[in-house]
Design a protein around this motif. Structure first.
Motif, PDB file in Angstrom:
ATOM      1  N   UNK A 177       0.827  -1.204   0.000  1.00 16.93           N
ATOM      2  CA  UNK A 177       0.000   0.000   0.000  1.00 16.93           C
ATOM      3  C   UNK A 177       0.861   1.254   0.000  1.00 16.93           C
ATOM      4  N   UNK A 178       0.445   2.233  -0.785  1.00 15.25           N
ATOM      5  CA  UNK A 178       1.000   3.587  -0.749  1.00 15.25           C
ATOM      6  C   UNK A 178      -0.142   4.502  -0.336  1.00 15.25           C
ATOM      7  N   UNK A 179      -0.013   5.134   0.824  1.00 17.90           N
ATOM      8  CA  UNK A 179      -1.126   5.919   1.358  1.00 17.90           C
ATOM      9  C   UNK A 179      -0.632   7.192   2.047  1.00 17.90           C
ATOM     10  N   UNK A 180      -1.430   8.259   1.945  1.00 20.26           N
ATOM     11  CA  UNK A 180      -1.165   9.422   2.784  1.00 20.26           C
ATOM     12  C   UNK A 180      -2.042   9.313   4.026  1.00 20.26           C
ATOM     13  N   UNK A 181      -1.472   9.660   5.173  1.00 22.98           N
ATOM     14  CA  UNK A 181      -2.132   9.440   6.462  1.00 22.98           C
ATOM     15  C   UNK A 181      -2.078  10.714   7.300  1.00 22.98           C
ATOM     16  N   UNK A 182      -2.800  10.673   8.396  1.00 20.61           N
ATOM     17  CA  UNK A 182      -2.815  11.802   9.324  1.00 20.61           C
ATOM     18  C   UNK A 182      -1.432  11.995   9.938  1.00 20.61           C
ATOM     19  N   UNK A 183      -0.957  13.229   9.951  1.00 21.32           N
ATOM     20  CA  UNK A 183       0.357  13.530  10.505  1.00 21.32           C
ATOM     21  C   UNK A 183       0.399  13.256  12.008  1.00 21.32           C
ATOM     22  N   UNK A 184       1.581  12.873  12.478  1.00 20.73           N
ATOM     23  CA  UNK A 184       1.784  12.682  13.916  1.00 20.73           C
ATOM     24  C   UNK A 184       2.063  14.005  14.616  1.00 20.73           C
ATOM     25  N   UNK A 185       2.317  15.056  13.824  1.00 22.17           N
ATOM     26  CA  UNK A 185       2.527  16.393  14.370  1.00 22.17           C
ATOM     27  C   UNK A 185       1.166  17.012  14.697  1.00 22.17           C
ATOM     28  N   UNK A 186       0.983  17.439  15.913  1.00 27.05           N
ATOM     29  CA  UNK A 186      -0.331  17.917  16.362  1.00 27.05           C
ATOM     30  C   UNK A 186      -0.824  19.118  15.570  1.00 27.05           C
ATOM     31  N   UNK A 187       0.068  20.043  15.281  1.00 28.85           N
ATOM     32  CA  UNK A 187      -0.327  21.238  14.532  1.00 28.85           C
ATOM     33  C   UNK A 187      -0.703  20.861  13.095  1.00 28.85           C
ATOM     34  N   UNK A 188       0.131  20.052  12.451  1.00 27.98           N
ATOM     35  CA  UNK A 188      -0.160  19.616  11.095  1.00 27.98           C
ATOM     36  C   UNK A 188      -1.435  18.785  11.039  1.00 27.98           C
ATOM     37  N   UNK A 189      -1.619  17.931  12.043  1.00 30.89           N
ATOM     38  CA  UNK A 189      -2.826  17.105  12.090  1.00 30.89           C
ATOM     39  C   UNK A 189      -4.078  17.973  12.192  1.00 30.89           C
ATOM     40  N   UNK A 190      -3.996  19.031  12.992  1.00 28.61           N
ATOM     41  CA  UNK A 190      -5.134  19.949  13.130  1.00 28.61           C
ATOM     42  C   UNK A 190      -5.434  20.640  11.807  1.00 28.61           C
TER      43      UNK A 190
END
Length: 205
Positions: free
Chosen positions: A142-155
């Motif tokens: 699988x090649x996937x984009x996912x939610x960032x682990x960085x809190x600001x980026x995730x927000x």
């Protein structure tokens, strides 16, 4: 009332004629490199590509293997068929939903998908189907984009999610690695080239 799958299918049907153009810049700068990396891991003799879309991965297909490719959007498949015929690509194209695959258990040596599970309404159900049709000892790539682990980026990603989803049909806040790990694979690993928000995943059944 339309189901989530029907809504997603309609969205991809609508953008199918323009899809390659919409992602053209990102494809040239980033996506093509990640695709090549993932497809270099594919092994036959029987390979299933899930979410073939317009056929962006056609140039990366390995030789001397049997490839089946599916998509649930008839308009995306229409673009893929045109590209297949124009380039004389050896692939069997079928319209099918990853959440309900019409293949027997243990059918494929490699099951591969690129940027697909951000758009599957029930991703865990789809991943269970990939596990089911993969042969024992085979692999899911699988090649996937996912939610960032960085809190600001995730927000920020959560804030942008409605716009991105309406334009491209993609939920950019998925946690696909965790979803794969929840399946009964023997081994799940992130391949070299993975980053905080882009994951290349190999799961062995």
């Amino acid at each position: 009332m339309a189901t989530d799958s029907e809504k997603t299918r309609r969205r991809y049907d609508r953008i199918a004629p323009f899809f390659d153009g919409l992602e053209g810049v990102l494809e040239g700068l980033f996506f093509s490199r990640w695709r090549k990396n993932l497809w270099s891991q594919a092994r036959g003799p029987d390979i299933l590509e899930v979410g073939v879309g317009t056929g962006k991965n056609f140039p990366l297909y390995p030789e001397n293997v049997r490839i089946t490719a599916i998509d649930f959007s008839p308009k995306m498949l229409e673009q893929a068929r045109k590209k297949r015929d124009r380039r004389s690509i050896e692939v069997d194209l079928e319209q099918m939903d990853v959440e309900s695959l019409c293949y027997a258990d243990n059918s494929f040596d490699t099951v591969i998908a690129t940027f697909v599970f951000c758009s599957v309404p029930k991703p865990k159900k789809g991943l269970q189907e990939l596990y089911r049709v993969c042969k024992p000892g085979g692999q899911v790539l699988l090649l996937e984009h996912v939610l960032s682990s960085n809190k600001i980026m995730a927000a920020l990603m959560k804030l942008m999610k409605p716009l991105v989803q309406s334009l491209f049909g993609a939920d950019i806040t998925r946690q696909t690695v965790k979803n794969v790990q929840a399946c009964p694979f023997q081994k799940v690993q992130q391949l070299p080239g993975s980053s905080d928000m882009i994951k290349l995943i190999r799961a062995v059944k």
